[in-house]
Design a protein around this motif. Structure first.
Motif, PDB file in Angstrom:
ATOM      1  N   CYS A 354       0.842  -1.195   0.000  1.00  0.00           N
ATOM      2  CA  CYS A 354       0.000   0.000   0.000  1.00  0.00           C
ATOM      3  C   CYS A 354       0.879   1.247   0.000  1.00  0.00           C
ATOM      4  O   CYS A 354       1.793   1.374   0.823  1.00  0.00           O
ATOM      5  N   ALA A 356      -0.083   4.153   0.798  1.00  0.00           N
ATOM      6  CA  ALA A 356      -0.512   5.076   1.849  1.00  0.00           C
ATOM      7  C   ALA A 356       0.040   4.687   3.218  1.00  0.00           C
ATOM      8  O   ALA A 356       0.514   5.542   3.970  1.00  0.00           O
ATOM      9  N   CYS A 357      -0.032   3.394   3.560  1.00  0.00           N
ATOM     10  CA  CYS A 357       0.383   2.976   4.906  1.00  0.00           C
ATOM     11  C   CYS A 357       1.482   1.917   4.896  1.00  0.00           C
ATOM     12  O   CYS A 357       2.005   1.571   5.954  1.00  0.00           O
ATOM     13  N   CYS A 368      -7.282  -0.782   0.709  1.00  0.00           N
ATOM     14  CA  CYS A 368      -6.290  -1.329   1.636  1.00  0.00           C
ATOM     15  C   CYS A 368      -6.970  -1.851   2.897  1.00  0.00           C
ATOM     16  O   CYS A 368      -7.747  -1.124   3.534  1.00  0.00           O
ATOM     17  N   CYS A 371      -5.411   0.678   6.067  1.00  0.00           N
ATOM     18  CA  CYS A 371      -5.809   2.078   6.243  1.00  0.00           C
ATOM     19  C   CYS A 371      -7.110   2.423   5.544  1.00  0.00           C
ATOM     20  O   CYS A 371      -7.553   3.576   5.603  1.00  0.00           O
ATOM     21  N   THR A 373      -7.759   2.914   2.499  1.00  0.00           N
ATOM     22  CA  THR A 373      -7.619   3.840   1.372  1.00  0.00           C
ATOM     23  C   THR A 373      -7.907   3.104   0.060  1.00  0.00           C
ATOM     24  O   THR A 373      -7.463   1.981  -0.130  1.00  0.00           O
ATOM     25  N   SER A 376      -4.845   2.463  -3.414  1.00  0.00           N
ATOM     26  CA  SER A 376      -3.515   2.771  -2.889  1.00  0.00           C
ATOM     27  C   SER A 376      -2.497   1.683  -3.202  1.00  0.00           C
ATOM     28  O   SER A 376      -1.312   1.854  -2.929  1.00  0.00           O
TER      29      SER A 376
END
Length: 385
Positions: A354, A356-357, A368, A371, A373, A376
């Motif tokens: 991911c 984002a995280c 995801c 997180c 999202t 991502s």
């Protein structure tokens, strides 16, 4: 009976003295209270800056008791309770604020938003939803809509989530067309699971109309077409995907190979993957080309040679491991041990990560799991990032 003016002359000075003494007493009391309230407030602020939340809460409670009409102290105290996870106490503070008749409209909206956050942090999604709805049309409207959207996504209430995103897009909070396409795809997946393929097809068609460049609706549509015995239509859908969203083709490569084989169009699939591999080398495209080479039985171009050619373009432990699996070593008795070690070393490199995280998974996710999202996860493996 004559009125004695001497009583007036004596009473006036006495009244003046008593009034002066009373005013001094009240003034001293007021000054003491005013000194005490700021002192407790600043003491609590000092504890808060030193990350001593327990002592800060005690100080703010003292300040609130000294000045119960100050709303700012209530907000500070409620936020502290929420940060410490004492959601019941935070709820009581904010509900007390909302029950006050002298609270202004701005502070009332602020208290309503704080109460909704209390419920949200406590995981009471139904109560949080009810607390967020009255914030429509207030200064907290944008934050409330985002929180409602998170609630509907967590509860997988896709129609409600779509309704919120339409409001947000209409008010200029961003472009949510890709997310709306995901919601329609989720509804299509649920309909397919219940055997309602007609509704699933309708939702996928709506998703493609909502976000023409989104890859997921076409992949899901091709999967449905192949499942319903229409492999040729699935190949056509994936060819359109390759033209409109070429970066997502690696995700659809296994499906493309399977559908092309069923439709007798493996040569077309080989050419399509080859063109896109030349433009954007990918491990998934490479595996697809190797699989098609082996299936066609082309002796002039053994599939394993593609691994060597890929290594000439990009250093890859995964490609090297796959090539070595088919080679004969000088000490062949050690080949299994070496191969197991290389496979273990290459396995984490084949995961998706991911953006984002950083959550890694063996399979690709549109949302995801860590997180929450959307979109991502890149369509490339960890080794290729």
């Amino acid at each position: 009976m004559e009125f004695d003016l001497s009583w007036i002359l004596l009473g006036l000075p006495l009244a003046f003295v008593l009034g002066w003494l009373a005013s001094r007493f009240d003034l001293r009391q007021l000054r003491a209270e005013n000194r005490q309230a700021p002192k407790a407030y600043f003491k609590g602020l000092n504890f808060l800056l030193n990350e001593q939340q327990d002592k800060a809460i005690d100080a703010f409670i003292e300040a609130v008791q000294n000045d119960p009409d100050t709303s700012e102290l209530h907000f500070a105290l409620g936020n502290l309770f929420r940060r410490r996870g004492e959601y019941n106490r935070a709820v009581r503070v904010h509900e007390h604020l909302l029950s006050r008749g002298d609270l202004g409209p701005a502070d009332r909206d602020r208290a309503q938003h704080a109460l909704a956050l209390d419920f949200l942090k406590a995981g009471l999604l139904d109560r949080a939803e009810e607390a967020l709805k009255p914030l429509e049309g207030t200064a907290f409207e944008s934050e409330a809509r985002l929180a409602l959207l998170a609630i509907y996504e967590r509860s997988r209430d896709w129609p409600q989530a779509a309704a919120i995103t339409r409001k947000m897009q209409a008010s200029g909070q961003g472009d949510f067309s890709a997310r709306q396409a995901h919601y329609l795809c989720e509804q299509a997946t649920a309909a397919s699971a219940q055997g309602d393929e007609a509704t699933a097809h309708t939702r996928l068609t709506e998703a493609m109309a909502a976000a023409p460049q989104a890859p997921r609706p076409r992949i899901e549509l091709a999967r449905q077409q192949h499942r319903q015995g229409q492999p040729g239509a699935a190949v056509d859908t994936l060819a359109t995907l390759a033209a409109q969203a070429p970066g997502a083709l690696p995700l659809a490569t296994p499906l493309l190979i399977e559908a092309a084989a069923a439709a007798g169009r493996s040569a077309e699939a080989l050419a399509l993957l080859g063109r896109h591999y030349e433009q954007m080398p990918s491990l998934d495209l490479l595996e697809g080309l190797v699989a098609l080479d082996r299936a066609s039985g082309d002796a002039t171009r053994p599939g394993r040679n593609r691994y060597v050619e890929h290594l000439a373009k990009e250093p890859s432990l995964v490609a090297a491991t796959q090539w070595l699996a088919t080679e004969q070593l000088e000490h062949e008795q050690f080949h299994p041990q070496i191969q197991r070690a290389l496979d273990q070393a290459a396995r984490p490199l084949m995961r998706y990560r991911c953006a984002a995280c950083g959550f890694e998974a063996r399979q690709h996710f549109w949302q995801c799991p860590g997180c929450q999202t959307w979109d991502s996860y890149p369509a490339r493996r960890v080794e290729e990032l």
